[in-house]
Design an enzyme around this catalytic site. Structure first.
Site, PDB file in Angstrom:
ATOM      1  N   GLY A 610       0.716  -1.042  -0.424  1.00 57.80           N
ATOM      2  CA  GLY A 610      -0.234  -0.187  -0.206  1.00 57.80           C
ATOM      3  C   GLY A 610       0.817   1.356  -0.117  1.00 57.80           C
ATOM      4  N   GLY A 612       1.019   5.286   1.407  1.00 60.08           N
ATOM      5  CA  GLY A 612      -0.424   6.471   2.270  1.00 60.08           C
ATOM      6  C   GLY A 612       0.877   7.713   1.664  1.00 60.08           C
ATOM      7  N   GLY A 613       0.016   8.546   2.079  1.00 61.34           N
ATOM      8  CA  GLY A 613      -0.015  10.140   1.794  1.00 61.34           C
ATOM      9  C   GLY A 613       1.923  10.462   3.004  1.00 61.34           C
ATOM     10  N   PHE A 614       2.416   9.432   3.809  1.00 61.70           N
ATOM     11  CA  PHE A 614       3.235   9.249   3.945  1.00 61.70           C
ATOM     12  C   PHE A 614       4.301   8.440   3.794  1.00 61.70           C
ATOM     13  CE2 PHE A 614       0.243   9.799   7.648  1.00 61.70           C
ATOM     14  CZ  PHE A 614      -0.638  10.348   7.554  1.00 61.70           C
ATOM     15  N   GLY A 615       4.550   7.499   3.051  1.00 62.74           N
ATOM     16  CA  GLY A 615       4.971   7.082   2.574  1.00 62.74           C
ATOM     17  C   GLY A 615       4.400   5.519   2.041  1.00 62.74           C
ATOM     18  N   VAL A 617       3.658   1.092   2.350  1.00 61.59           N
ATOM     19  CA  VAL A 617       2.798   0.430   3.618  1.00 61.59           C
ATOM     20  C   VAL A 617       4.155  -0.987   2.572  1.00 61.59           C
ATOM     21  CG1 VAL A 617       1.852  -1.333   4.885  1.00 61.59           C
ATOM     22  CG2 VAL A 617       1.369   1.177   3.945  1.00 61.59           C
ATOM     23  N   LYS A 631       4.625   0.430   8.534  1.00 61.77           N
ATOM     24  CA  LYS A 631       4.291   1.768   7.534  1.00 61.77           C
ATOM     25  C   LYS A 631       5.584   2.188   8.126  1.00 61.77           C
ATOM     26  CE  LYS A 631       1.081   5.316   7.549  1.00 61.77           C
ATOM     27  NZ  LYS A 631      -0.138   4.860   8.085  1.00 61.77           N
ATOM     28  N   ASP A 729     -10.407  10.700   8.418  1.00 65.76           N
ATOM     29  CA  ASP A 729     -10.841  10.677   7.635  1.00 65.76           C
ATOM     30  C   ASP A 729     -11.516   9.149   7.237  1.00 65.76           C
ATOM     31  OD1 ASP A 729      -9.709  10.584   5.365  1.00 65.76           O
ATOM     32  OD2 ASP A 729      -7.491  10.606   5.782  1.00 65.76           O
TER      33      ASP A 729
END
Ligand SMILES: *[C@@H]1O[C@H](CO)[C@@H](O)[C@H](O)[C@H]1NC(C)=O
Ligand SMILES: *[C@@H]1O[C@H](CO)[C@@H](O)[C@H](O)[C@H]1NC(C)=O
Ligand SMILES: *[C@@H]1O[C@H](CO)[C@@H](O)[C@H](O)[C@H]1NC(C)=O
Ligand SMILES: *[C@@H]1O[C@H](CO)[C@@H](O)[C@H](O)[C@H]1NC(C)=O
Ligand SMILES: *[C@@H]1O[C@H](CO)[C@@H](O)[C@H](O)[C@H]1NC(C)=O
Ligand SMILES: *[C@@H]1O[C@H](CO)[C@@H](O)[C@H](O)[C@H]1NC(C)=O
Ligand SMILES: *[C@@H]1O[C@H](CO)[C@@H](O)[C@H](O)[C@H]1NC(C)=O
Length: 926
Positions: A610, A612-615, A617, A631, A729
């Site tokens: 996956g 995400g906005g932060f990096g 997974v 993550k 969210d």
């Protein structure tokens, strides 16, 4: 009726043997109480562990001791024992104590059809010569019949046909203050599911009368009737008895399989063209009746100038759409799949056509009433849990039958909630001073609605299971004066410290030994302390942790990244060495990983599952083979650090089965990572968009279950956390699914805590995902739980429609608008995901759509709260699970009105034999 293809008698016998052979193989393995036919035959009141084979029928009888733990055995008085009397009537079990006593009859196959019969013969077993004796019999939670015993030398029976709703039947005798209940025998016979088609999971039938016409005194049952129905004899001076020695065969599509021994005899009216049957319903009885007429021609009239044709009327209404011309030596049945209409007196008339030379004929008949199903059994999970608790601790009391239902007979020590039509659930369980020995079993944690659990003053040993922390409604846990040891699970401690749970633990000498943290603050008494603790725990500590982490992280970043080498921080963020006392109980469960460990776990970050906005997974595998999701905060994302740390902070605080749980974290040399439980089925978004390989198209039932679980996760954030958390969210991409498709909410990076006193929170930056964003929050910056409710409403609409929140088309339109426009036309099919292929309960969909639209109301005050959403979704799920697709059957009830003109004076008036006779009663010799 048209005769289709049929098996010859020999073929039928062959299939019967094959069937019996299979049944034998299936049941022989795991039970002793059924015999080779699948029969369960219980002689009540007999010596425990004894058994015998009845010489006449070859049926084996077993003692009732294994099916009940209350009541006393007795023999009937010698004065009532007659020659050749069957053994099962000679003993009884009686119930002088307790209002309700229940047999639990096993083994039963859930979902299969059965015939159940109970026998009662008083025979002055108690020497009190009471007459009459009246008591009630229940099948499970529903009233079956009132037994009215007026003659001590007669036997009485109660019979029912039902589909098993569990893997046992519970048969309960209820004392109504008019004599001591007792029972002589219990019999359960399996029926093929196609038999008695009016009986289904939601309708059971109670026998009113089953008669073999044209015989004087012989009862017929097994082995003449392979299904072991009991056919009582019935003849009348106004009827001619006729008989044959030839076999009467069943058609292959026969729904009743009336035995040839019964069909070989019949009656015709003397000097009349009309055969009349009459009966009165029970006074005040709203139950509806079903009648089945079994008819076969017994004379070979083919080729003669004789003819037999007749019409059948129910209360003057033509029942069968055409005249009946019975086939010679073939059994035919006239019946309906819906109840006969409601009448104050019932009459069934068989009337020959004017050109018919022979009068009507009738071989046998059955009349049933509908069993009331007004009582709802307890929640299935609660029943299982209570049964396990009962057997684990060998609790006797009045713990028999259904725990909560009917309300009047709820088990001692239980309190339940009743909100018809939902199944009752256990809310309070008091087992104080009950001599409980052993560990606290997990089943207590399965009672999902439990608020009060009192296990004080017992001999319970072992530790306090952390599973009790899953009981989100638990307000009181009293474990006073037991022999418990170990520590208190952090979940419970946390709830107690937050003021949600009162914990009573005094009198457990070995609890909290060895320096384990067990501080319990009495909550209800000292609110001030509680509040202070809450502030310290939930505000100060996280802030300190946060500050420490941020500083540490900055320091590490300044030192430059040293990826690949193992750095063991002396004082890393959350981590405290395991042997150190006074740990914060909130962080006991989380493990710290080094960067090298993370690399090993993820096989050098091989598999991305996956982004995400932060990096990214990554998929990982712990040493013990447990799969995890890792993550990692990408090094470039300095902005994400705040959210990343916020998420870590929230995750250490929240524990719920519908929130993804944190296994550990990494804070090593500038690398920040979080390790979660692995959710093998990915996100709900992927499932709905069919993006996953091997994706199983989600059924409506699965979608609803996911909705309920996700809603429970949000409910916990809003109501179970102090201070409450707003997720901010909520979207299908943040609902993860485990292998069995259990839903868990993930991604708490944007979550915000706020004090519920102020109830809203002014936020300077609106965050969230387009399409899910609460318009009110967007416009006013006022954040509340209701923003999550809005987003969740969008998720529900996606589940119903299978569409994304922004529906692509000639012009893109928001899903809320899209659904509202179409529903305004009143047609739900327009919006339902075509992939469901119409396989859903339409009421369930409507209910869910209604919830979704309420959730997505413009004004937050119009939206329901999450607990309300959970409750309503459960109702919707209930509708779906009870949805039965097998209802569309044909019915023969034509409801045509025809005038009966020719009721001649000497028509048979058989009122006496039928009226008010719910019980087949007869002399005890058989
Ligand atoms: C019924 O109750 C009485 C008194 O409470 C008790 O002595 C007796 O043992 C009980 N009988 C049964 C069968 O439980
Ligand atoms: C019980 O049966 C007797 C005899 O059939 C009848 O007279 C009496 O009314 C019945 N009692 C009840 C309560 O049905
Ligand atoms: C049936 O058989 C019995 C004995 O075999 C005989 O007595 C009887 O008359 C027969 N009945 C008919 C209807 O043929
Ligand atoms: C049968 O019921 C119909 C309708 O209720 C009634 O008109 C008729 O008189 C009844 N017949 C007898 C014989 O009771
Ligand atoms: C009797 O009349 C009906 C029509 O009223 C007819 O269908 C039937 O075939 C006739 N039966 C005989 C034996 O003639
Ligand atoms: C409880 O345990 C204590 C000590 O082992 C024992 O003396 C007592 O009899 C037990 N009580 C029960 C009800 O089992
Ligand atoms: C506490 O420590 C003692 C020995 O110091 C040990 O026997 C006992 O099992 C420990 N109890 C727990 C719950 O760990």
């Amino acid at each position: 009726m048209a005769m289709g293809s049929f098996f010859s008698n020999k073929m039928a016998t062959f299939w019967c043997l094959v069937f019996l052979g299979i049944a034998m193989a299936a049941v022989g393995v795991h039970c002793q109480s059924t015999d080779s036919l699948g029969f369960i035959t219980i002689d009540c009141g007999m010596d425990p562990d004894s058994s015998y084979v009845d010489p006449k029928t070859n049926i084996s009888y077993v003692s009732d001791a294994g099916f009940i733990d209350s009541g006393i055995n007795a023999n009937i008085s010698g004065a009532y024992v007659v020659n050749n009397m069957v053994r099962r009537l000679k003993t009884v079990r009686s119930f002088p104590n307790g209002t309700r006593n229940c047999y639990t009859i096993t083994p039963i196959t859930q979902g299969s059809k059965y015939l159940l019969r109970a026998w009662f013969m008083y025979g002055n077993y108690d020497g009190l010569n009471t007459q009459p004796v009246l008591f009630d019999v229940y099948l499970g939670v529903n009233f079956w019949e009132t037994i009215n015993i007026t003659d001590p030398s007669f036997f009485y029976t109660a019979e029912a046909i039902a589909v098993a709703s569990a893997n046992y039947f519970s048969v309960c005798l209820v004392n109504t203050g008019k004599g001591t209940p007792f029972v002589s025998g219990l019999e359960v016979r399996p029926l093929k599911n196609k038999l008695y088609p009016a009986v289904n999971a939601s309708r059971s039938l109670v026998l009113f009368k089953r008669a073999n016409l044209g015989v004087e005194d012989t009862y017929i049952r097994y082995p003449d009737d392979r299904l072991d129905r009991l056919w009582s004899p019935w003849s009348s001076p106004l009827w001619t008895n006729i008989a044959t020695n030839s076999t009467v065969e069943n058609l292959s599509e026969d729904n009743f399989e009336a035995p040839t021994a019964v069909m070989q005899t019949a009656v015709t009216p003397i000097n009349s063209s009309i055969l009349l049957l009459l009966w009165d319903p029970y006074p005040g009885d709203v139950n509806q009746y079903f009648a089945i007429l079994h008819i076969s021609e017994l004379f070979n009239i083919v080729g003669t100038n004789q003819s037999r044709q007749f019409n059948i009327f129910v209360n003057g209404i033509l029942w069968l759409g055409h005249a009946m011309a019975p086939d010679y030596l073939f059994s035919d049945s006239v019946y309906s799949l819906t109840p006969l209409g409601q009448f104050s007196t019932y009459n069934i008339t068989l009337q020959s056509l004017s050109n018919s030379t022979l009068p009507p004929i009738l071989n046998a008949l059955e009349i049933y009433s509908t069993m009331s199903n007004s009582n709802v059994p307890s929640d299935a999970g609660d029943i299982d849990a209570m049964m396990t608790i009962k057997s684990s601790y060998k609790i006797k009391r009045n713990w028999m039958g259904d725990p909560c239902s009917p309300e009047d007979f709820a088990w001692d020590g239980l309190k339940c909630t009743y909100s018809h039509p939902n199944p009752p659930k256990v809310t309070a369980l008091n087992l104080s001073s009950s001599g409980l020995v052993g560990e606290i079993i997990k089943s207590f944690a399965s009672l999902g609605a439990l608020e009060y659990l009192d296990l004080s003053y017992n001999n319970l040993t072992g530790s306090v299971p952390s599973a009790l922390g899953e009981l989100t409604s638990l307000k009181l846990l009293d474990l006073t004066s037991n022999q418990l040891n170990g520590s208190i699970p952090s979940v419970l401690l946390e709830k107690s410290q937050n003021g949600f749970l009162t914990l009573r633990l005094d009198g457990n000498r070995h609890l909290c030994e060895n320096g384990t943290s067990c501080k319990v603050t009495p909550t209800s008494e000292k609110k001030k302390i509680a509040t202070a603790v809450i502030v310290i725990l939930c505000v100060v500590i996280p802030v300190i942790i946060l500050v420490v982490i941020v500083i540490l992280w900055r320091v590490r970043r300044l030192q430059g990244s040293r990826g690949g080498t193992s750095v063991n921080p002396q004082n890393g963020g959350f981590h405290k060495p395991a042997n150190q006392n006074h740990q914060d109980p909130l962080q006991l469960e989380n493990r710290q990983f080094t960067y090298v460990e993370i690399k090993n776990i993820t096989n050098n970050f091989q598999k991305i599952i996956g982004k995400g906005g932060f990096g990214s997974v990554f998929h990982g595998c712990l040493e013990d083979g447990i799969q995890v999701a890792v993550k990692m905060l990408s090094q470039s994302s300095s902005q994400g650090a705040k959210e990343f740390l916020a998420e870590a902070q929230h995750l250490t605080r929240v524990h719920h089965r519908n929130l993804v749980s944190l296994v550990g974290y990494c804070n090593d040399g500038g690398y920040l990572g979080l390790v979660y439980e692995y959710m093998s089925q990915g996100t709900l978004q992927e499932q709905l968009q069919g993006k996953r390989q091997n994706t199983r198209g989600l059924s409506w039932g699965q979608r609803l279950r996911i909705a309920v679980e996700a809603a429970q996760g949000l409910e916990y954030l809003h109501k179970g956390c102090k201070p409450p958390l707003v997720h901010r969210d909520v979207k299908t991409a943040n609902i993860l699914l485990s292998e069995p498709l259990e839903a868990k909410i993930a991604d708490f990076g944007l979550s915000k805590a706020f004090q519920s006193e102020t109830n809203t929170h002014i936020s300077t930056a609106v965050v969230g995902t387009p399409g899910y964003l609460d318009p009110e929050y967007y416009n006013t910056f006022q954040l509340s739980e209701k923003s999550d409710v809005y987003s969740f409403g969008v998720v529900l609409l996606e589940l119903i429609t299978g569409l994304p929140p922004i529906v692509q088309g000639t012009e893109n339109v928001h899903i809320v608008q899209w659904v509202r426009q179409r529903l305004a036309r009143g047609n739900i099919e327009d919006i339902v995901d075509a992939r469901l292929q119409g396989k859903y309960d339409v009421n369930s969909i409507w209910k869910c759509a209604d919830i979704a639209l309420k959730c997505t109301s413009q004004g937050s005050h119009q939206r329901p709260t999450m607990p309300n959403v959970v409750m309503q979704l459960k109702e919707s799920l209930e509708l779906e699970t009870s949805h039965d697709t097998t209802e569309n059957m044909v019915t023969y009830n034509e409801n045509l009105y025809t005038e009966v003109s020719d009721v001649s004076q000497n028509s048979v008036h058989e009122l006496e034999n039928l009226a008010r006779m719910s019980d087949v009663s007869g002399p005890s010799a058989r």
